[in-house]
Design a protein around this motif. Structure first.
Motif, mmCIF file in Angstrom:
data_model
loop_
_atom_site.group_PDB
_atom_site.id
_atom_site.type_symbol
_atom_site.label_atom_id
_atom_site.label_comp_id
_atom_site.label_asym_id
_atom_site.label_seq_id
_atom_site.Cartn_x
_atom_site.Cartn_y
_atom_site.Cartn_z
ATOM 1 N N LYS A 149 0.826 -1.198 0.000
ATOM 2 C CA LYS A 149 0.000 0.000 0.000
ATOM 3 C C LYS A 149 0.870 1.263 0.000
ATOM 4 O O LYS A 149 1.968 1.288 0.561
ATOM 5 N N SER A 150 0.355 2.308 -0.637
ATOM 6 C CA SER A 150 1.008 3.613 -0.590
ATOM 7 C C SER A 150 0.308 4.475 0.459
ATOM 8 O O SER A 150 -0.881 4.310 0.715
ATOM 9 N N SER A 194 9.538 -7.599 19.619
ATOM 10 C CA SER A 194 9.998 -7.972 18.277
ATOM 11 C C SER A 194 9.057 -7.463 17.189
ATOM 12 O O SER A 194 9.032 -7.988 16.081
ATOM 13 N N LEU A 195 8.290 -6.405 17.500
ATOM 14 C CA LEU A 195 7.366 -5.809 16.533
ATOM 15 C C LEU A 195 7.722 -4.336 16.384
ATOM 16 O O LEU A 195 7.685 -3.575 17.354
ATOM 17 N N TYR A 196 8.071 -3.928 15.159
ATOM 18 C CA TYR A 196 8.538 -2.551 14.960
ATOM 19 C C TYR A 196 8.412 -2.154 13.490
ATOM 20 O O TYR A 196 8.185 -2.981 12.604
ATOM 21 N N LEU A 197 8.591 -0.834 13.262
ATOM 22 C CA LEU A 197 8.606 -0.278 11.912
ATOM 23 C C LEU A 197 10.031 0.124 11.571
ATOM 24 O O LEU A 197 10.645 0.917 12.288
ATOM 25 N N ALA A 198 10.554 -0.416 10.473
ATOM 26 C CA ALA A 198 11.928 -0.113 10.055
ATOM 27 C C ALA A 198 11.903 0.787 8.832
ATOM 28 O O ALA A 198 11.075 0.603 7.928
ATOM 29 N N ASP A 200 11.536 6.422 1.454
ATOM 30 C CA ASP A 200 10.388 6.060 0.623
ATOM 31 C C ASP A 200 9.709 4.789 1.097
ATOM 32 O O ASP A 200 8.487 4.643 0.970
ATOM 33 N N ILE A 201 10.474 3.824 1.605
ATOM 34 C CA ILE A 201 9.932 2.527 1.972
ATOM 35 C C ILE A 201 10.002 2.340 3.480
ATOM 36 O O ILE A 201 11.055 2.520 4.100
ATOM 37 N N PHE A 202 8.852 1.995 4.078
ATOM 38 C CA PHE A 202 8.770 1.683 5.497
ATOM 39 C C PHE A 202 8.267 0.250 5.628
ATOM 40 O O PHE A 202 7.343 -0.157 4.930
ATOM 41 N N THR A 203 8.890 -0.493 6.526
ATOM 42 C CA THR A 203 8.623 -1.928 6.627
ATOM 43 C C THR A 203 8.194 -2.298 8.035
ATOM 44 O O THR A 203 8.905 -2.013 9.004
ATOM 45 N N VAL A 204 7.000 -2.926 8.148
ATOM 46 C CA VAL A 204 6.567 -3.482 9.425
ATOM 47 C C VAL A 204 7.209 -4.853 9.564
ATOM 48 O O VAL A 204 7.043 -5.722 8.701
ATOM 49 N N ASN A 249 6.072 -4.247 3.367
ATOM 50 C CA ASN A 249 6.549 -2.943 2.905
ATOM 51 C C ASN A 249 5.395 -2.010 2.547
ATOM 52 O O ASN A 249 4.381 -2.438 1.990
ATOM 53 N N TYR A 250 5.602 -0.710 2.823
ATOM 54 C CA TYR A 250 4.642 0.335 2.498
ATOM 55 C C TYR A 250 5.409 1.525 1.923
ATOM 56 O O TYR A 250 6.463 1.900 2.445
ATOM 57 N N LYS A 251 4.851 2.108 0.864
ATOM 58 C CA LYS A 251 5.545 3.198 0.162
ATOM 59 C C LYS A 251 5.010 4.549 0.616
ATOM 60 O O LYS A 251 3.813 4.819 0.529
ATOM 61 N N LYS A 252 5.926 5.405 1.070
ATOM 62 C CA LYS A 252 5.546 6.758 1.498
ATOM 63 C C LYS A 252 5.606 7.718 0.315
ATOM 64 O O LYS A 252 6.597 7.765 -0.417
ATOM 65 N N LEU A 253 4.514 8.448 0.124
ATOM 66 C CA LEU A 253 4.429 9.389 -0.983
ATOM 67 C C LEU A 253 4.888 10.779 -0.535
ATOM 68 O O LEU A 253 4.735 11.154 0.634
ATOM 69 N N LYS A 254 5.430 11.526 -1.476
ATOM 70 C CA LYS A 254 5.840 12.898 -1.189
ATOM 71 C C LYS A 254 4.685 13.848 -1.460
ATOM 72 O O LYS A 254 3.924 13.660 -2.411
ATOM 73 N N ARG A 255 4.581 14.876 -0.626
ATOM 74 C CA ARG A 255 3.451 15.801 -0.742
ATOM 75 C C ARG A 255 3.358 16.431 -2.116
ATOM 76 O O ARG A 255 2.267 16.599 -2.678
#
Length: 532
Positions: free
Chosen positions: A317-318, A340-344, A382-386, A408-414
């Motif tokens: 998802k974006s 052991s649960l985090y966002l990288a 750009d990429i954030f991973t749970v 993985n989740y993609k972060k969009l720029k404003r």
């Protein structure tokens, strides 16, 4: 090498009986053409009205002659129409005979009334074609209906969604339309889209402007088929999946939770229970049928090995700021190891996920977990991973996840986002469910409007979209299909149509705003003079 290609269709030289004949009851029909012919799926493509027993009919093509053996007595004072569509073709090139019809009457007059209009499909599948749809009429005193037997009069819909039934005898009829996928000339309860007009149609003059909206909805009422222990949990097997489940027992949501898989409700207890427990179970299906029953469930000790715990993330998802994480488990969860649960977001940087960020979509099921957290614009990634290590999650049967989680989740720029899409819904009454679909038809955003006819979507990823409107007549926040037994129409669905191009697609780029779009509702089922 033998000259130009033959592009001429077969031409009729002789018909017996002749077209427009009166006072005739043929045992067979013979049509002679100017060249050799062949048949293309004659049983499907040759439409015969009014209804006869097509199982008795034998259709053969020999050289340049078509022979139809009826093998049955025709009705008195009745006009029969044989519409050959594209079933008769020349032998060499397959050119179909054009506009070929045979009309004759067993009485002294030719019936000439017509019934015409258009057909729409609310949720067409990739393989659904309007030309496969059928419109049919049943006399009011006919004991059959569209799910039991073929109609008395019928026609096929053309590629533009238009239909026209001709040579109808004056009388009162019930009208139906359906997607005849299996060529049975009747609708299937479970699998075929259909529609109906609940009012009796009096045909004593030509009827025009009829409209049908096809949609699917399994018309079989929901039922409990059986229930029994399955290992340490208890299973309830149904004939179809419900959209609403109510379980009444004081332990539900405390020590007992449930999950829903395909046509099966599984009850889980954190520990074995010696005595059977009573559960009042109330179910509702998508068509609106309900069942209310009492079951006695057992949760026994079992040596059967429990099913492994699996996780299905909504990865890919974006997002802009709020991360849309949803984790679906095959069983209710009991506990989570947050260490052991985090966002990288790079090789060394992480954001811990804490209990405050989590919520279950349904606390009685505990099988869909939402993680809510925001990512600041200051993080230039750009990429954030749970991520979750194995043994992070433990289910109600004591099973840990054996596989690591990495979603993985993609972060969009404003600056890449469009500002807004706004508009107005015309000729319809809310509440409305307004959906923004991408070019593949997948849902990207959804908004619910209890009142008013204006809508808006903000901060949209650049791309090509469609806007779909659901007229949520009963206000239950979902689309409801038709209920044939209750004579209730499906809730209306329509799309934004570009007035210049005539198609559904709209394109938007970063920084753009599309304002004041007008979405005009599609026709309701019925005729203009009797629309509901």
């Amino acid at each position: 090498m033998g000259g130009p290609r033959d592009e001429d269709p077969p031409i009729v030289l002789d018909m017996n009986p002749e077209n427009q004949s009166l006072n005739t009851k043929p045992e067979e029909i013979i049509i002679t053409f100017d060249e050799y012919i062949k048949l293309d799926n004659a049983n499907k493509n040759i439409l015969i009205t009014p209804r006869i027993n097509k199982d008795e009919v034998i259709i053969t093509a020999l050289k340049n002659t078509l022979v139809i053996e009826l093998n049955q007595e025709l009705e008195d004072s009745t006009t029969y129409v044989f519409n050959f569509q594209k079933s008769i073709q020349d032998l060499s090139e397959g050119n179909p005979a054009e506009n070929l019809k045979l009309v004759f009457s067993t009485g002294q007059t030719i019936d000439s009334l017509t019934f015409s209009g258009s057909v729409n499909n609310y949720f067409p599948g990739r393989n659904d074609k309007l030309e496969d749809a059928i419109v049919g009429l049943y006399p009011i005193d006919d004991t059959t209906d569209v799910f039991i037997a073929p109609p008395y009069y019928l026609t096929q819909v053309d590629t533009a969604g238009r239909f026209n039934i001709t040579n109808i005898k004056a009388g009162q009829y019930l009208a139906y339309a359906w997607q005849d996928d299996n060529n049975s000339l009747k609708a299937e309860y479970k699998s075929e889209a259909f529609d109906f007009i609940k009012d009796t149609i009096s045909i004593n003059q030509n009827i025009e402007g009829i409209h049908f909206n096809l949609s699917k909805g399994d018309q079989n009422p929901i039922r409990l088929l059986r229930s029994s222990p399955t290992g340490a949990h208890y299973s309830i097997v149904l004939n179809k999946s419900p959209i609403k489940i109510t379980l009444e027992n004081e332990q539900v949501g405390k020590d007992i939770f449930y999950s829903l898989t395909d046509k099966r409700i599984n009850l889980y207890s954190e520990k074995p229970i010696e005595d059977s427990l009573a559960f009042n179970i109330q179910l509702q299906d998508s068509v609106g049928y309900q069942v209310d029953s009492l079951i006695w469930a057992k949760f026994e000790e079992s040596e059967r090995r429990p099913e492994k715990l699996t996780i299905m993330p909504n990865s890919g998802k974006s997002f802009y700021q709020d991360l849309p994480v949803e984790l679906t488990f095959n069983k209710p969860l009991k506990s989570i190891n947050f260490d052991s649960l985090y966002l990288a977001y790079d090789t060394a940087s992480v954001i811990p996920i804490t209990p405050e960020m989590l919520s279950f979509k349904d606390s009685l099921r505990r099988d869909i977990l939402n993680i809510k957290l925001s990512v600041a614009d200051s993080l230039p990634f750009d990429i954030f991973t749970v991520k979750a290590a194995d043994s992070t999650f433990i289910d109600i049967e004591g099973q840990y996840n054996e596989e690591k989680l990495s979603a993985n989740y993609k972060k969009l720029k404003r600056e890449t986002l469009a500002d807004a899409i706004t508009g107005t819904i015309a000729n319809a009454e809310g509440p409305f469910i307004v959906q923004l679909l991408d070019s593949k038809g997948d849902l990207k955003q959804e908004a619910y409007f209890d009142s008013g006819n204006n809508f808006s979507f903000n901060l949209i990823e650049a791309g090509t979209y469609q806007i779909r409107i659901i007229e949520d007549t009963n206000g239950n926040h979902r689309w409801d299909p038709a209920n044939y037994e209750e004579k209730r129409y499906a809730e209306r669905i329509f799309y934004y149509i570009d007035p210049e191009t005539g198609n559904k697609n709209i394109s938007i780029r970063g920084g753009w705003t599309l304002e004041d779009l007008i979405i005009t509702s599609s026709p309701k089922t019925g005729q203009k003079s009797i629309q509901n």
